[in-house]
Scaffold this active site. Structure first.
Site, mmCIF file in Angstrom:
data_model
loop_
_atom_site.group_PDB
_atom_site.id
_atom_site.type_symbol
_atom_site.label_atom_id
_atom_site.label_comp_id
_atom_site.label_asym_id
_atom_site.label_seq_id
_atom_site.Cartn_x
_atom_site.Cartn_y
_atom_site.Cartn_z
ATOM 1 C CG ASP A 77 73.904 -39.159 22.273
ATOM 2 O OD1 ASP A 77 74.947 -38.480 22.250
ATOM 3 O OD2 ASP A 77 73.067 -39.148 21.357
ATOM 4 C CG ASP A 295 77.628 -35.952 20.500
ATOM 5 O OD1 ASP A 295 77.131 -36.756 21.311
ATOM 6 O OD2 ASP A 295 77.328 -35.927 19.296
#
Ligand code: NAG
Ligand code: NAG
Ligand code: NAG
Ligand code: NAG
Ligand code: NAG
Length: 504
Positions: A77, A295
């Site tokens: 992430d 992201d």
């Protein structure tokens, strides 16, 4: 996933190190279980291949935690900054649900994941475990999921690189049945938001790797690869010039407007163009230039509503008011249309995203939902990769990121970007030579257009010249049909088979 809270200003400490790159492959987890580790190792690099899960809609890496090592598979992430692992004692790991939960589409989390099938961590079984922050780990993500517990230090291994004293979160109370490897800015760590003190930032993974001399600077490259490919790659401390086309365009990361600090990978998105065999449309938004977060922990991409509506009209997507999501017929994956995302102004990088990357399956076999009525009646339903969001942060998730090779330089606060080379089997790794060195093979974009200040753009409806070309494959009547749906928006278009969930 983007975390909810952010915090104060400050700067990070990091020490010098020798030049090396640490690489491991990341993979979208496949439904079939098991891992395939290649164990291949090149000089100054560490590589690892991992399996993948389309259902969970993310890219996962296999790691070990503790002594002796416990195996875990964690989501990679760029939108958060803590490594955290679910504790074996947490209720989400104890639970075994027959439904087999999914976080697909960044929707609400359903806890059922067969009791943490990707692994959990049992601190009692690690002799190097050290609880360093009781109750201090507390993270909330924008999709509403959370994880709370302690901070601890222990051994952490990723791609053959072993860090003996890595600070991590222990998820004692969480609704996410697997952990994350957050590789964002240390200032975005949950502890910093929790304490509102920049000084509480600890050395997170890329900083610690630099500190221990595994890489020379706090930077890494991410190659997610094709939606249909099962593996991608993250390369710490270097750039693989064989994984993209042309040269890298280097643009600035923008400071968070509230804290005036670098906390997430916010860049300035300055244009969006729809291209198809029938024409080309420059789409518009009151919010252009738009601050967007790159992201990797978010499955879909989220744009301002005025812009998303134009995108949906181009492709003939329908917005379902019940799920608050846009859907389209699965055969649109064969559409010849592309969306070109532009960054930092006319001189900046432009990344084209094909429709094949934007049409996501909702099920398999008999579980594939079909439109119940309307213009798409009988066709299988797919989720569209571009959704809308009311306010910042706007997010470019995996549906965008797969089409780009992205270098994250946290030392210079710059992003390098180029069109990806899907399924490239070649490799040419160039490491960052020193701390603070510029992105290898990068061209800094001149006269960059930033994305600060109030909404300055204007939304003018395009002529939808590209629409026909986008939709010719689905042989449907475009554009206006969507508007009608949005206005009347009443009848159930399709049923999600199996779940009994109905959609407009
Ligand atoms: C962890 O994974 C490795 C490699 O797949 C395997 O050899 C080992 O047995 C696993 N350890 C445990 C405790 O499952
Ligand atoms: C954790 O964070 C959330 C949201 O930031 C907050 O509402 C909650 O009170 C915090 N919990 C603890 C135990 O600190
Ligand atoms: C491990 O890291 C913590 C936090 O950074 C530090 O307080 C501790 O001294 C370190 N332990 C060792 C054995 O290096
Ligand atoms: C990449 O490989 C996958 C899996 O083999 C394949 O489905 C896909 O079409 C390939 N993509 C390109 C652009 O060649
Ligand atoms: C997305 O767009 C639809 C259609 O205009 C609107 O009803 C909905 O409120 C929007 N959702 C968000 C989160 O802005």
């Amino acid at each position: 996933m983007k975390t909810v809270a952010t915090l104060a200003t400050g700067s990070l400490i990091a020490s010098l190190a020798t030049a090396q790159v640490v690489r491991f492959d990341i993979a979208r987890r496949e439904t079939r279980p098991g891992q395939q580790k290649l164990g291949r190792r090149q000089a100054k690099t560490y590589e690892e291949t991992i399996t993948n899960d389309v259902q969970r809609g993310g890219y996962f890496a296999t790691v070990t935690v503790g002594t002796p090592p416990q195996n875990l598979t964690l989501q990679l992430d760029t939108g958060s900054s803590d490594i955290w692992v679910p504790s074996s004692s947490s209720s989400v790991c104890a639970k075994s649900s027959p439904s087999g939960g999914s976080r697909g589409g960044d929707g609400e989390t359903s806890g059922g994941d067969q009791g943490c099938s990707l692994g959990s961590f049992d601190p009692r079984k690690s002799k190097t475990f050290d609880d360093v922050g009781k109750g201090l780990f507390n993270i909330s993500y924008v999709d509403g999921s959370h994880s709370k517990g302690d901070y601890f230090t222990d051994a952490f291994e990723i791609g053959g690189a072993t860090l003996t004293n890595m600070t991590m979160g222990l998820g004692l109370d969480t609704d996410i049945p697997y952990g994350l490897v957050g590789v964002g800015y240390a200032l975005n760590e949950a502890i910093v938001a929790g304490s509102q003190m920049a000084s509480s930032a600890y050395k997170n993974l890329p900083v610690q790797m630099m500190d221990e001399g595994m890489i020379s600077t706090n930077a890494y490259s991410l190659w997610l690869n094709d939606l249909d490919a099962s593996t991608g790659q993250i390369l710490f401390g270097g750039v693989d010039t064989a994984k993209y086309k042309g040269q890298l365009s280097v643009i600035d990361v923008l400071e968070d407007s509230q804290t005036n600090a670098f906390t997430s990978f916010i860049v300035s998105m300055t244009s969006l163009t729809a291209n198809s065999p029938s024409g080309s449309d420059a789409l518009s938004s009151r919010k252009l230039p738009i601050p967007v977060v790159l992201d990797s922990g978010t499955t879909l991409s989220y744009l301002p509503t005025d812009l998303a509506i134009q995108v949906w009209k181009e492709v003939g997507a329908v917005f379902d008011t019940e799920t608050q999501m846009a859907f389209l017929p699965c055969d649109m994956e064969n559409s010849k249309g592309t969306f070109e995302f532009g960054f930092a102004g006319p001189n900046g990088p432009k990344i084209s995203v094909d429709m094949t990357e934007l049409v996501l399956d909702l099920g398999e076999g008999d579980n594939v939902p079909r439109f119940k009525s309307g213009q798409y009646k009988g066709k299988t339903v797919c989720q569209f990769g571009i959704q809308n969001f009311t306010s910042e942060p706007f997010l470019l998730g995996d549906t965008f990121l797969r089409s780009a090779y992205v270098v994250y330089d946290l030392e210079n606060n710059q992003i390098g970007m180029a069109a990806t080379d899907f399924n490239s089997t070649k490799s040419n790794i160039v490491s960052f030579p020193s701390k603070g060195a510029k992105i290898p093979d990068g061209n800094v974009v001149q006269n960059q257009v930033s994305a600060t200040g109030p909404d300055s753009g204007s939304a003018t409806a395009p002529t939808y010249a590209a629409s026909k070309g986008f939709q010719s494959v689905a042989s449907i009547k475009p554009a206006l049909e969507w508007a009608q749906l949005a206005v009347t928006g009443a009848t159930t278009l399709f049923m999600l088979a199996g779940s009994g969930l109905s959609f407009l």
